[in-house]
Write an enzyme that holds these catalytic residues in place. Sequence first.
Site, PDB file in Angstrom:
ATOM      1  N   CYS A  33     -76.833 -44.640 -23.050  1.00 38.17           N
ATOM      2  CA  CYS A  33     -75.519 -45.173 -23.459  1.00 38.17           C
ATOM      3  C   CYS A  33     -75.047 -46.290 -22.530  1.00 38.17           C
ATOM      4  O   CYS A  33     -74.110 -47.002 -22.858  1.00 38.17           O
ATOM      5  CB  CYS A  33     -74.482 -44.056 -23.490  1.00 38.17           C
ATOM      6  SG  CYS A  33     -74.211 -43.313 -21.883  1.00 38.17           S
ATOM      7  N   CYS A 102     -73.199 -36.082 -21.195  1.00 38.01           N
ATOM      8  CA  CYS A 102     -72.314 -36.896 -20.345  1.00 38.01           C
ATOM      9  C   CYS A 102     -71.999 -36.171 -19.037  1.00 38.01           C
ATOM     10  O   CYS A 102     -71.651 -36.805 -18.045  1.00 38.01           O
ATOM     11  CB  CYS A 102     -71.018 -37.218 -21.067  1.00 38.01           C
ATOM     12  SG  CYS A 102     -71.247 -37.834 -22.742  1.00 38.01           S
TER      13      CYS A 102
HETATM   14 FE1  FES Z   1     -72.537 -42.056 -22.059  1.00 37.68          FE
HETATM   15 FE2  FES Z   1     -70.855 -40.146 -22.443  1.00 37.68          FE
HETATM   16  S1  FES Z   1     -71.691 -41.442 -23.926  1.00 37.68           S
HETATM   17  S2  FES Z   1     -71.832 -40.652 -20.624  1.00 37.68           S
END
Ligand code: FES
Length: 121
Positions: A33, A102
């Site tokens: 991400c 996360c």
């Molecule tokens: Fe990347 Fe939450 S989406 S840490």
Amino acid sequence: MYSEKVLDHFKNPRNQGVIDNADAVGQEGNPVCGDIMKIYLKIKDDKIDDIKFETLGCAAAISVSSALTEMAKGKTLAEAMAMTKDEVVEYLGGLPAVKVHCSMLGVDALHSAIKSYQENK
Ligand code: FES
């Protein structure tokens, strides 16, 4: 959905910011991400005397960072090294399944700060 506690830590993050002259800094990123978390530590008598975080990330990552700093403050380095992402998720009253990854960033950044402190001692 997020728990009340997750929302509270997201809206009112604890210990957000930088520690000037930190004794240790740890940084972790999630390559999928792109989120990044940085943890700053002040260490006294082998205990976490102060801890702050900077997080560029999603709501869950910010809540995790904030909760993690609350949980880690005052712990010995050994106790902090034993902390797991599951404890942080539990402390927050759970995270949606797609957001559990996360919570990795927080403990990983904390552990990498402690490791760098121990290596540089
Ligand atoms: Fe990347 Fe939450 S989406 S840490």
